[in-house]
Design a protein around this motif. Structure first.
Motif, PDB file in Angstrom:
ATOM      1  N   UNK A   1       1.480   0.487  -1.723  1.00  0.00           N
ATOM      2  CA  UNK A   1       1.688   1.259  -2.949  1.00  0.00           C
ATOM      3  C   UNK A   1       0.605   2.322  -3.126  1.00  0.00           C
ATOM      4  N   UNK A   2      -0.642   1.971  -2.779  1.00  0.00           N
ATOM      5  CA  UNK A   2      -1.739   2.936  -2.887  1.00  0.00           C
ATOM      6  C   UNK A   2      -1.540   4.093  -1.916  1.00  0.00           C
ATOM      7  N   UNK A   3      -1.039   3.791  -0.710  1.00  0.00           N
ATOM      8  CA  UNK A   3      -0.758   4.854   0.258  1.00  0.00           C
ATOM      9  C   UNK A   3       0.279   5.814  -0.306  1.00  0.00           C
ATOM     10  N   UNK A   4       1.362   5.251  -0.848  1.00  0.00           N
ATOM     11  CA  UNK A   4       2.428   6.090  -1.400  1.00  0.00           C
ATOM     12  C   UNK A   4       1.899   6.983  -2.524  1.00  0.00           C
ATOM     13  N   UNK A   5       1.113   6.396  -3.438  1.00  0.00           N
ATOM     14  CA  UNK A   5       0.588   7.176  -4.558  1.00  0.00           C
ATOM     15  C   UNK A   5      -0.357   8.279  -4.086  1.00  0.00           C
TER      16      UNK A   5
ATOM     17  N   UNK B   1       0.003   8.068   9.356  1.00  0.00           N
ATOM     18  CA  UNK B   1       0.558   9.362   8.956  1.00  0.00           C
ATOM     19  C   UNK B   1      -0.279  10.130   7.939  1.00  0.00           C
ATOM     20  N   UNK B   2      -0.988   9.438   7.059  1.00  0.00           N
ATOM     21  CA  UNK B   2      -1.851  10.141   6.104  1.00  0.00           C
ATOM     22  C   UNK B   2      -2.907  10.976   6.812  1.00  0.00           C
TER      23      UNK B   2
ATOM     24  N   UNK C   1      -1.978  13.938  -3.526  1.00  0.00           N
ATOM     25  CA  UNK C   1      -3.032  14.799  -2.973  1.00  0.00           C
ATOM     26  C   UNK C   1      -2.630  16.250  -2.699  1.00  0.00           C
ATOM     27  N   UNK C   2      -1.392  16.547  -2.271  1.00  0.00           N
ATOM     28  CA  UNK C   2      -1.103  17.962  -1.988  1.00  0.00           C
ATOM     29  C   UNK C   2      -1.075  18.836  -3.231  1.00  0.00           C
TER      30      UNK C   2
ATOM     31  N   UNK D   1      -7.583   7.357  -2.116  1.00  0.00           N
ATOM     32  CA  UNK D   1      -6.688   6.327  -2.642  1.00  0.00           C
ATOM     33  C   UNK D   1      -5.747   5.829  -1.549  1.00  0.00           C
ATOM     34  N   UNK D   2      -5.147   6.763  -0.815  1.00  0.00           N
ATOM     35  CA  UNK D   2      -4.261   6.374   0.278  1.00  0.00           C
ATOM     36  C   UNK D   2      -5.029   5.625   1.363  1.00  0.00           C
TER      37      UNK D   2
END
Length: 431
Positions: free
Chosen positions: A113-117, A54-55, A122-123, A137-138
């Motif tokens: 956790x890195x994906x969530x952060x 999804x990222x 980023x937006x 990071x994600x």
């Protein structure tokens, strides 16, 4: 060479000399993990897989809005679509070392956790550099999880590698397609802000952290990865390992060009933004049924070459359609390219089949994915440059079609019935 004693057996096979479960955890393995632990691992694998794309596809659906909002040129946008494979190559190679120190489950937990952060930050960075850093990071979290998933599957489900790889691939495809299909409608429903439309996917990543927390102390895969440093296996001596790495790289090139640019290609041909997002979702959604079936079928075949050829021909047909009639046959091209993109679960399955031991799987997974993603970096960037300098999509689509030919060739070589351990041993200099 198959890895499964029985694809349908619901219980774990006892560890053997070739099992990814080391002697250090042998007593626990012989006793068998508790049923709730198996269920927890299964839920963790599914939720992790849902978060591995999804990222990327949410950004593809809103790429035009992000470009306008941050003032990106076509070349910089092409660079943005090249960031995923770059991060996968750089951070993916770190995964075995991190697993050696902290445990594979702990690293995957950190990855979620890195994906969530990254997704929540980023937006709202307000500039291209900050957007790229937060995206990295994600993508770091995605990269380490990508590499360690085959290790975890073989650790907990040694007799059901094909089935669990299929479940993992199906969930990955579902997350990919959902992000592509829902990002634009959700953005419109939440006021039209592309920042909100991208940030909302952080919630799914937060949910994925939870099942891995109780598994953080599991050290089974650590012993496997630690042994990989001393087992004498030199993965670069295997021709099959190199063929699989190149195959992985070329299929990743096609996948990330598709995820980054396909919606824009359809929009430029006259398709509306929402329909273009649905078309991208259809392409990604083809991985749901095929991502489950392909690993199960591939695990039963001695050679996966015919499957490689069939998927490659679907890709060539899809690119031809997009070249000559991008809007009139859009739905057909989306389906064909979606089937072709199922080379990814096929590559994951071959990682497990081309190695006899857990050590071999760990090394081959890290080598094939890191090298493969490194190979795939120039593709999306080159597409952006070609588009900006030619003013159209004919040259980029021709490039995509041309890359499908070597993908078929190396895929057939990677699919031959042999193992990296045997090839590395045969290529080793006589002592």
């Amino acid at each position: 060479m198959g890895l499964m004693a029985s694809e349908e057996t619901p219980t774990m096979a006892p560890p053997t000399a070739d099992s990814p479960i080391s002697s250090d955890v042998g007593a626990e393995a012989k006793a068998g993990p508790r049923a709730w632990t198996i269920r927890l691992v299964t839920v963790g694998i599914v939720l992790a897989a849902l978060n591995l794309r999804p990222a990327i596809t949410s950004l593809g659906a809103l790429l035009e809005e992000v470009r306008d909002g941050l003032g990106m040129s076509g070349s910089v946008a092409g660079l943005l679509t090249s960031v995923p494979p770059l991060c996968f190559a750089v951070f993916g190679v770190m995964a075995p070392r991190l697993a050696k120190r902290f445990g594979a489950s702990a690293v995957v937990c950190f990855g979620m956790a890195a994906i969530a952060a990254g997704l929540i930050i980023r937006p709202y960075t307000g500039n291209t550099v900050g957007f790229l850093v937060a995206s990295a990071l994600a993508l770091m979290g995605i990269a380490v999880s990508n590499v360690l998933m085959p290790v975890i599957v073989k650790r907990w489900f040694p007799d059901r590698v094909g089935s669990m790889t299929g479940l993992y691939s199906m969930a990955l495809a579902a997350g990919t397609s959902l992000a592509a299909a829902l990002t634009v409608p959700m953005t419109d429903a939440m006021g039209g802000s592309w920042q909100t439309g991208l940030a909302v996917w952080a919630g799914l990543a937060v949910a994925a952290v939870l099942p891995w927390i109780p598994l953080v102390r599991d050290k089974g895969p650590v012993q496997q990865v630690r042994a990989a440093g001393d087992d004498g296996l030199r993965i670069t001596r295997s021709r099959t390992a190199w063929a699989l790495a190149v195959f992985f790289g070329l299929q990743a090139t096609a996948a990330y060009i598709t995820m980054g640019w396909m919606a824009q290609i359809f929009r430029d041909s006259g398709v509306s933004a929402s329909t273009a997002g649905v078309l991208l979702a259809v392409t990604m959604a083809m991985g749901v049924p095929f991502g489950f079936v392909i690993p199960r079928v591939a695990a039963r075949l001695p050679s996966q070459g015919p499957m490689v050829v069939a998927l490659g021909l679907c890709g060539l047909a899809g690119y031809a359609g997009m070249y000559f009639a991008p809007s009139s046959g859009a739905w057909a091209w989306a389906v064909l390219l979606g089937i072709s993109n199922c080379s990814f679960p096929l590559a994951l399955t071959m990682v497990g089949m081309r190695a006899r031991t857990g050590v071999g799987v760990a090394k081959l997974s890290a080598f094939a994915q890191s090298t493969g993603y490194l190979i795939s970096i120039p593709g999306p960037l080159l597409v952006g440059v070609l588009y900006q300098h030619t003013g159209g999509w004919s040259a980029p689509i021709a490039l995509m079609a041309a890359l499908m030919v070597p993908q078929i060739v190396v895929g057939v070589l990677a699919g031959r019935n042999r193992t990296v351990e045997d090839e590395a041993a045969a290529a080793a200099p006589a002592s």
